[in-house]
Design a protein around this motif. Structure first.
Motif, PDB file in Angstrom:
ATOM      1  N   VAL A 107       9.183 -11.543  -6.504  1.00  0.00           N
ATOM      2  CA  VAL A 107       9.251 -10.508  -5.478  1.00  0.00           C
ATOM      3  C   VAL A 107       7.958 -10.499  -4.679  1.00  0.00           C
ATOM      4  O   VAL A 107       6.904 -10.938  -5.158  1.00  0.00           O
ATOM      5  N   ASN A 108       8.035 -10.013  -3.455  1.00  0.00           N
ATOM      6  CA  ASN A 108       6.837  -9.728  -2.662  1.00  0.00           C
ATOM      7  C   ASN A 108       6.380  -8.314  -2.995  1.00  0.00           C
ATOM      8  O   ASN A 108       7.193  -7.380  -3.029  1.00  0.00           O
ATOM      9  N   ILE A 109       5.079  -8.133  -3.220  1.00  0.00           N
ATOM     10  CA  ILE A 109       4.563  -6.833  -3.666  1.00  0.00           C
ATOM     11  C   ILE A 109       3.607  -6.263  -2.625  1.00  0.00           C
ATOM     12  O   ILE A 109       2.694  -6.962  -2.157  1.00  0.00           O
ATOM     13  N   GLY A 110       3.814  -4.989  -2.296  1.00  0.00           N
ATOM     14  CA  GLY A 110       2.906  -4.282  -1.401  1.00  0.00           C
ATOM     15  C   GLY A 110       2.449  -2.982  -2.047  1.00  0.00           C
ATOM     16  O   GLY A 110       3.267  -2.238  -2.593  1.00  0.00           O
ATOM     17  N   LEU A 111       1.150  -2.722  -2.016  1.00  0.00           N
ATOM     18  CA  LEU A 111       0.601  -1.455  -2.489  1.00  0.00           C
ATOM     19  C   LEU A 111       0.139  -0.665  -1.277  1.00  0.00           C
ATOM     20  O   LEU A 111      -0.776  -1.083  -0.562  1.00  0.00           O
ATOM     21  N   VAL A 112       0.775   0.465  -1.034  1.00  0.00           N
ATOM     22  CA  VAL A 112       0.418   1.332   0.089  1.00  0.00           C
ATOM     23  C   VAL A 112      -0.514   2.404  -0.460  1.00  0.00           C
ATOM     24  O   VAL A 112      -0.086   3.322  -1.157  1.00  0.00           O
ATOM     25  N   SER A 113      -1.809   2.281  -0.159  1.00  0.00           N
ATOM     26  CA  SER A 113      -2.841   3.118  -0.763  1.00  0.00           C
ATOM     27  C   SER A 113      -3.324   4.161   0.244  1.00  0.00           C
ATOM     28  O   SER A 113      -4.088   3.852   1.163  1.00  0.00           O
TER      29      SER A 113
ATOM     30  N   GLU B  31     -12.677   3.183   6.134  1.00  0.00           N
ATOM     31  CA  GLU B  31     -12.853   4.012   7.324  1.00  0.00           C
ATOM     32  C   GLU B  31     -11.767   3.787   8.356  1.00  0.00           C
ATOM     33  O   GLU B  31     -11.511   4.647   9.204  1.00  0.00           O
ATOM     34  N   THR B  32     -11.121   2.623   8.312  1.00  0.00           N
ATOM     35  CA  THR B  32     -10.033   2.313   9.243  1.00  0.00           C
ATOM     36  C   THR B  32      -8.874   1.695   8.462  1.00  0.00           C
ATOM     37  O   THR B  32      -9.064   1.192   7.350  1.00  0.00           O
ATOM     38  N   PHE B  33      -7.702   1.745   9.045  1.00  0.00           N
ATOM     39  CA  PHE B  33      -6.517   1.138   8.427  1.00  0.00           C
ATOM     40  C   PHE B  33      -6.748  -0.354   8.226  1.00  0.00           C
ATOM     41  O   PHE B  33      -7.175  -1.058   9.136  1.00  0.00           O
ATOM     42  N   GLN B  34      -6.469  -0.830   7.011  1.00  0.00           N
ATOM     43  CA  GLN B  34      -6.699  -2.241   6.682  1.00  0.00           C
ATOM     44  C   GLN B  34      -5.521  -2.820   5.922  1.00  0.00           C
ATOM     45  O   GLN B  34      -4.888  -2.116   5.127  1.00  0.00           O
ATOM     46  N   ILE B  35      -5.268  -4.095   6.163  1.00  0.00           N
ATOM     47  CA  ILE B  35      -4.288  -4.849   5.383  1.00  0.00           C
ATOM     48  C   ILE B  35      -5.023  -6.021   4.760  1.00  0.00           C
ATOM     49  O   ILE B  35      -5.638  -6.818   5.469  1.00  0.00           O
ATOM     50  N   ALA B  36      -4.999  -6.099   3.432  1.00  0.00           N
ATOM     51  CA  ALA B  36      -5.757  -7.145   2.741  1.00  0.00           C
ATOM     52  C   ALA B  36      -4.862  -7.836   1.727  1.00  0.00           C
ATOM     53  O   ALA B  36      -4.106  -7.172   0.997  1.00  0.00           O
ATOM     54  N   ARG B  37      -4.965  -9.150   1.664  1.00  0.00           N
ATOM     55  CA  ARG B  37      -4.224  -9.918   0.676  1.00  0.00           C
ATOM     56  C   ARG B  37      -5.037 -10.023  -0.605  1.00  0.00           C
ATOM     57  O   ARG B  37      -6.139 -10.555  -0.613  1.00  0.00           O
ATOM     58  N   LYS B  38      -4.489  -9.466  -1.708  1.00  0.00           N
ATOM     59  CA  LYS B  38      -5.118  -9.571  -3.014  1.00  0.00           C
ATOM     60  C   LYS B  38      -4.577 -10.799  -3.736  1.00  0.00           C
ATOM     61  O   LYS B  38      -3.871 -11.619  -3.149  1.00  0.00           O
ATOM     62  N   GLU B  39      -4.900 -10.907  -5.008  1.00  0.00           N
ATOM     63  CA  GLU B  39      -4.503 -12.092  -5.763  1.00  0.00           C
ATOM     64  C   GLU B  39      -2.999 -12.316  -5.743  1.00  0.00           C
ATOM     65  O   GLU B  39      -2.535 -13.440  -5.548  1.00  0.00           O
ATOM     66  N   TYR B  40      -2.225 -11.269  -5.942  1.00  0.00           N
ATOM     67  CA  TYR B  40      -0.768 -11.455  -6.007  1.00  0.00           C
ATOM     68  C   TYR B  40       0.003 -10.347  -5.279  1.00  0.00           C
ATOM     69  O   TYR B  40       1.207 -10.219  -5.430  1.00  0.00           O
ATOM     70  N   TYR B  41      -0.690  -9.527  -4.500  1.00  0.00           N
ATOM     71  CA  TYR B  41      -0.011  -8.498  -3.728  1.00  0.00           C
ATOM     72  C   TYR B  41      -0.800  -8.210  -2.455  1.00  0.00           C
ATOM     73  O   TYR B  41      -1.959  -8.607  -2.307  1.00  0.00           O
ATOM     74  N   THR B  42      -0.140  -7.512  -1.515  1.00  0.00           N
ATOM     75  CA  THR B  42      -0.778  -7.101  -0.272  1.00  0.00           C
ATOM     76  C   THR B  42      -1.056  -5.605  -0.343  1.00  0.00           C
ATOM     77  O   THR B  42      -0.176  -4.819  -0.704  1.00  0.00           O
ATOM     78  N   GLU B  43      -2.288  -5.223   0.006  1.00  0.00           N
ATOM     79  CA  GLU B  43      -2.647  -3.806  -0.024  1.00  0.00           C
ATOM     80  C   GLU B  43      -2.797  -3.263   1.386  1.00  0.00           C
ATOM     81  O   GLU B  43      -3.526  -3.826   2.210  1.00  0.00           O
ATOM     82  N   TYR B  44      -2.076  -2.182   1.657  1.00  0.00           N
ATOM     83  CA  TYR B  44      -2.158  -1.472   2.919  1.00  0.00           C
ATOM     84  C   TYR B  44      -3.015  -0.233   2.676  1.00  0.00           C
ATOM     85  O   TYR B  44      -2.564   0.729   2.044  1.00  0.00           O
ATOM     86  N   SER B  45      -4.263  -0.237   3.128  1.00  0.00           N
ATOM     87  CA  SER B  45      -5.208   0.847   2.852  1.00  0.00           C
ATOM     88  C   SER B  45      -5.298   1.780   4.050  1.00  0.00           C
ATOM     89  O   SER B  45      -5.662   1.360   5.156  1.00  0.00           O
ATOM     90  N   ILE B  46      -4.964   3.043   3.815  1.00  0.00           N
ATOM     91  CA  ILE B  46      -4.950   4.055   4.872  1.00  0.00           C
ATOM     92  C   ILE B  46      -6.056   5.064   4.579  1.00  0.00           C
ATOM     93  O   ILE B  46      -6.076   5.659   3.499  1.00  0.00           O
TER      94      ILE B  46
END
Length: 403
Positions: A34-40, A46-61
């Protein structure tokens, strides 16, 4: 391929069981295709960020609107909609409450996606100290006026459960309460207890004796460990009263409170006769907390109410002699074959009867012979491996996605 999106509130998850749950859930999905996203939400950015981690994508708000992300769902979810396509392959997991408006907005922004709400707690559990009989009185009689805020919260929870495509209960007791008290169809409720990754409890390489030396614990000391939030529903007040009584008879015992303390003056007042033998560590990283687990002689989980307690799973995994309150959902986790179980008592507001029970249980644990202690510790570890190792949790989430 399924796209899994886990909704988290970063600031609170840093210090409670939801944070541990999300870390374990990420590991569960890591094993699947599966594709994994963590919406944090309320992340340390300080700003909206999208970062690729080892095995998931993190959407930091970042923190906005006073941190009320559940109330600002329309704004934040519209932002996510720019980066996440709606699809019947999407599955959202929401972990925070109350959130009926937030769930409604997810369904509006992502109408093709599937939505699950995970019940980590219910609004009545902490204020009523897990007293289900009192909840029934509120539901059926004029007592409700005193507890109107709880009744309003329950009504919002009903909306949440009905809006979600599925509700995940962490214990049998909660599943039955959702079905009978909230009127949710059984087919919509999925029972998935928490699990813990085995290597997470094997991070300490040194022996118990060496760890005790590192933590400056004398060989003759008996260490009692409480780990968790220091709030009334977790039984902390009754525990402090009980320790104050037992400490008068046992000069070589120490109580370690591992968790953030907000009522230090009140706590010290409850242990005024043994202040030098109560240690407050503050909030610890898992690696540091596990050192105390290894060094402890007895662990205590005196909660009036839990769901699928990660502290409970940790004490099983470490195979410790443990004293556990028979609070709401606790019978779903333990039996007397693995832990020393006690009743919280009826006078929950004052904790007095409960403190007496805890004091007696601590005395019993201190006097227990080696064979009886080792039997409970062995059974604890076996229960962890049989029911709470992470692979059991992963199997159930895999089956959920397949359905």
């Amino acid at each position: 391929m399924k796209n899994v999106y886990i909704i988290d509130e970063h600031q609170s998850s840093k210090q409670n069981g939801i944070g541990t749950y999300i870390r374990q859930l990420l590991l569960c999905f890591r094993q699947m295709n599966v594709n994994i996203g963590l919406v944090s939400y309320n992340a340390d950015v300080e700003t909206f960020q999208i970062a690729r981690k080892e095995y998931y994508t993190e959407y930091s708000i970042p923190i906005c609107g006073m941190g009320g992300f559940l109330q600002n769902g329309r704004l934040t979810l519209s932002l996510l909609r720019l980066y996440i396509n709606d699809s019947s392959e999407n599955v959202f997991f929401v972990n925070h409450s109350p959130c009926s408006d937030f769930l409604r907005t997810i369904k509006k922004q992502f109408p093709m996606s599937r939505l699950y709400f995970v019940v980590h707690n219910q609004g009545w559990c902490d204020p009523l100290l897990g007293d289900y009989k009192l909840l029934q009185k509120i539901k059926n009689t004029s007592v409700r006026k005193k507890w109107q805020h709880i009744w309003n919260y329950i009504k919002d929870e009903k909306k949440m459960y009905r809006l979600a495509d599925g509700v995940i209960a962490l214990s049998d007791t909660t599943k039955e309460i959702i079905r009978s008290n909230y009127g949710i169809a059984d087919r919509k409720i999925h029972l998935i207890p928490n699990g813990l990754h085995l290597p997470d409890v094997k991070t300490v390489e040194v022996s118990k004796e060496e760890m005790r030396r590192k933590l400056d614990i004398r060989p003759e000391e008996k260490v009692l460990l409480y780990a968790g939030r220091t709030v009334r529903s977790k039984g902390i007040f009754a525990l402090l009263k009980a320790f104050n009584r037992v400490a008068a008879q046992h000069k070589n015992i120490r109580l370690v409170i591992a968790g953030q303390v907000r009522s230090l003056d009140e706590f010290t007042h409850l242990t005024c006769d043994c202040l030098s033998r109560v240690c407050y560590t503050g909030l610890l990283e898992k690696e540091e907390l596990y050192k105390w687990y290894q060094a402890a002689d007895i662990t205590i989980l005196p909660s009036y109410t839990e769901q699928s307690s990660y502290t409970g799973i940790e004490i099983l995994a470490f195979g410790k002699l443990s004293i556990v309150a028979n609070g709401l959902s606790m019978k779903d986790m333990f039996t007397e074959n693995e832990v020393l179980m006690i009743e919280p008592g009826k006078d929950r507001e004052r904790d007095e009867g409960f403190a007496d029970q805890l004091a007696s249980a601590i005395e019993h644990a201190l006097a227990m012979d080696e064979a009886s202690r080792m039997l409970l510790e062995t059974n604890s570890r076996r229960l962890y491996e049989r029911k709470y190792a992470l692979e059991h949790m992963a199997e159930k989430y895999s089956a959920l996605l397949e359905r």
